[in-house]
Structure formats: structure tokens, C-alpha cells
Design an enzyme around this catalytic site. Sequence first.
Site, mmCIF file in Angstrom:
data_model
loop_
_atom_site.group_PDB
_atom_site.id
_atom_site.type_symbol
_atom_site.label_atom_id
_atom_site.label_comp_id
_atom_site.label_asym_id
_atom_site.label_seq_id
_atom_site.Cartn_x
_atom_site.Cartn_y
_atom_site.Cartn_z
ATOM 1 N N ALA A 242 7.955 -4.540 29.547
ATOM 2 C CA ALA A 242 7.559 -5.907 29.869
ATOM 3 C C ALA A 242 6.352 -6.330 29.033
ATOM 4 C CB ALA A 242 7.224 -6.016 31.354
ATOM 5 N N HIS B 65 8.258 -20.057 9.462
ATOM 6 C CA HIS B 65 7.974 -20.833 8.262
ATOM 7 C C HIS B 65 7.494 -19.911 7.144
ATOM 8 C CE1 HIS B 65 8.437 -24.917 9.854
ATOM 9 N NE2 HIS B 65 7.978 -24.436 10.998
#
Length: 228
Positions: A192, A145
Site C-alpha cells: 500500500a 511530458h
Amino acid sequence: MSRIVKAVHGLGTPPQDLNFEIEFSAYLKEKYDRPYITELYGRFINGFSDFDALMRRAIWRALASKFGHGVKIEPGVYFKYPETFEIGDNVFIGTGAFLQGRFDGKCVIGNNVWIGPHSFLDARDLIIEEYVGWGPGARILGSSHTAMPINIPIIKTDLEIKPVRIEAWADIGTGAIILPGVVIGNNSIIGAGSVVIKDIEPFSVAAGVPARLIKLRNKETTDGNKMQ
């Protein structure tokens, strides 16, 4: 003690899908509209039988813009706007993955890509090139946004969609997050749990929150000599 074993995905030539399956997908596409075919997918989404797998594949082929041979779609795989997807050959999509397209977007997944279980792909403007490994639970965010103007809730402000590109042979670690507008260079490794907020150069190893360059991989030929 660790041990080395042979890889499974991407080795050899993927099988060609049978003609009857391709013809059945064409029949579905001609006979029924997309909402009905999508509803039909719900009957087979969670099944583990060979027939369930065949039906998932046939329905994807009927809905997608392009769909290759030897694709494996595991139980619990969800999607939005599959007509905007181009899926290559020998693609694996793991259990519980969610591929979120957009009606005016485009997602291209290249040959021999492996997408791990419970992954989330915000696939509104996404290209994943060939032989990419996508770790379980890893996520792509393709939009955010604008947060403007500030006198209305952020969730009501416009979305800014930015392209995400994962180049060939890259490997994305379990639980990693790729943010909007990022390019992951070819042959790169993302650790990871990393959060990638900017482009990663080819042949890089990057990890951390935010992800930072750990080292550059040696570019080697098959005989072990470094490339010039």
C-alpha cells in the site's frame, strides 16, 4: 485479533448475462452514435438500483471493443474512449473509478479482475491480466511530458506514452502508484502507498517510495511442497 474469511470475488463461475441485455446493447450500438450513448450513460452513472447497474453494463457493452459476462460497474465510474477497451468476464469496477483511454490506444482488462473504488487507470496502453486485485485509490500513469525543449512550459511539450503491464494474479495495494513503462510480474504483491518506478519480477513482494524488493514469495504447490 485478526481472522481469516473466505474471498468473495473470483470464486465460482460468473453468471451469463441475459440475452435481452446483450440484444439491447446491440440495438444501442446500431441505432445511436457513441456521443449519444455516452450522454445516456450520464443518466445512470450515479444510481444504486439494479436497473441503473443494468443500464451501465448495457451501455459499456455497446461502447467497448469487447465486453464480457458478469461485469459489475459500481456508481460513479467514469471513462474516456471506451471503444478502445476490452473487458473480460466477472470484472468488478468500484465506485468512483476513472478509466482514461486514448483514441489511438488500447486497454485490456482480463477475466476476474477486481478494481477498487476511486482508482485511476491511465489506460492508453495498458494490459491487466486475469485475477489481478487492484486496491482502492491505486493509480496507473501511462504517460509523461518529455519536458523538451526547455524554453516552453512543460505542459506544452510532447507526451511520451509507455506501456504498462500488470501480469496475472498480481495484487496492487491501496494507494499504490505504477509509473509509465512498468511491468508488474505475475503473482507479485505491491505494498500500500508504494510508488513503482521499475519492473517488478514475478513472485515478488515490493513496497516503499520508490518500491523495492522486500522478499520473494515461496512458489508452492497445493500440497505445500516447494516447486523445483
